[in-house]
Design a protein around this motif. Sequence first.
Motif, short mmCIF file in Angstrom:
data_model
loop_
_atom_site.label_atom_id
_atom_site.label_comp_id
_atom_site.label_asym_id
_atom_site.label_seq_id
_atom_site.Cartn_x
_atom_site.Cartn_y
_atom_site.Cartn_z
N ASP A 253 0.83 -1.19 0.00
CA ASP A 253 0.00 0.00 0.00
C ASP A 253 0.87 1.25 0.00
N LYS A 254 0.29 2.36 -0.44
CA LYS A 254 1.03 3.62 -0.53
C LYS A 254 1.64 4.01 0.81
N HIS B 252 -5.12 -5.40 0.81
CA HIS B 252 -5.08 -4.82 2.17
C HIS B 252 -5.21 -5.90 3.25
#
Length: 245
Positions: free
Chosen positions: A109-110, A193
């Motif tokens: 994830d970022k 996620h």
Amino acid sequence: MAEKERQRLDKVLAHMGYGTRKEIKKLVKERRIKVNGQIAKDPGLHVWPSHDRIEVDEEIVTYREYIYLMLNKPQGVLSATEDFHAKTVVELLDPAYTAFQPFPVGRLDKDTEGLLLLTNDGKLAHQLLSPRKHVPKTYYAVIRGTVTEADTAAFREGVVLDDGYRTMPGELKILRSGPESEIELTIYEGKFHQVKRMFEAVGKKVIYLKRLSMGPLTLDETLEPGEYRELTDEEVASLREQTGT
């Protein structure tokens, strides 16, 4: 050697980061490229990349088809090859590496940090990401909420995510338990996620996440966020052994 292994000289040199096809054509015109001791006169000359002696400005070109890079991914950067709105992990690389057109193996994830493998070896990447291979991935996380042995037991059984999917068993290790807990978690799949959603399933929230390892590959702790290095031959061999490639 099969005929199909021959490649155009300009393609080989572009692959190795010596410039665009147009720039390599200019080098040929300027008589700065030799093949087996002879000045190359045609950028379209077909060569054996692994066997012919290719020189650019008297420098011998050591050909290789694949590259393997370990990146300590920083927060705020996308695990992608290109994006119109945000910086990507590929943009962190030197042009000598981007010439190989590497891509990230899987996604972080970022806002997630840590180990990310970049390569242009599509076969190895596919095997590492294959659900059938169950390649372990270990994360360090800071959790809002008190992580307990009950959570460890739940993760060991697999937890039900918000979409009804039951995860494979995961190995949860509590490093510090309290209003903010610290943990290490090893999972064997890579759902969207997943780590964050697993903790949401037990009523807690991930507030910091860092990947420590993927299969036999462990993050080099000397790499600061945003730094990277090539894998050693031993590390590449261990990945191949893990996946059977």
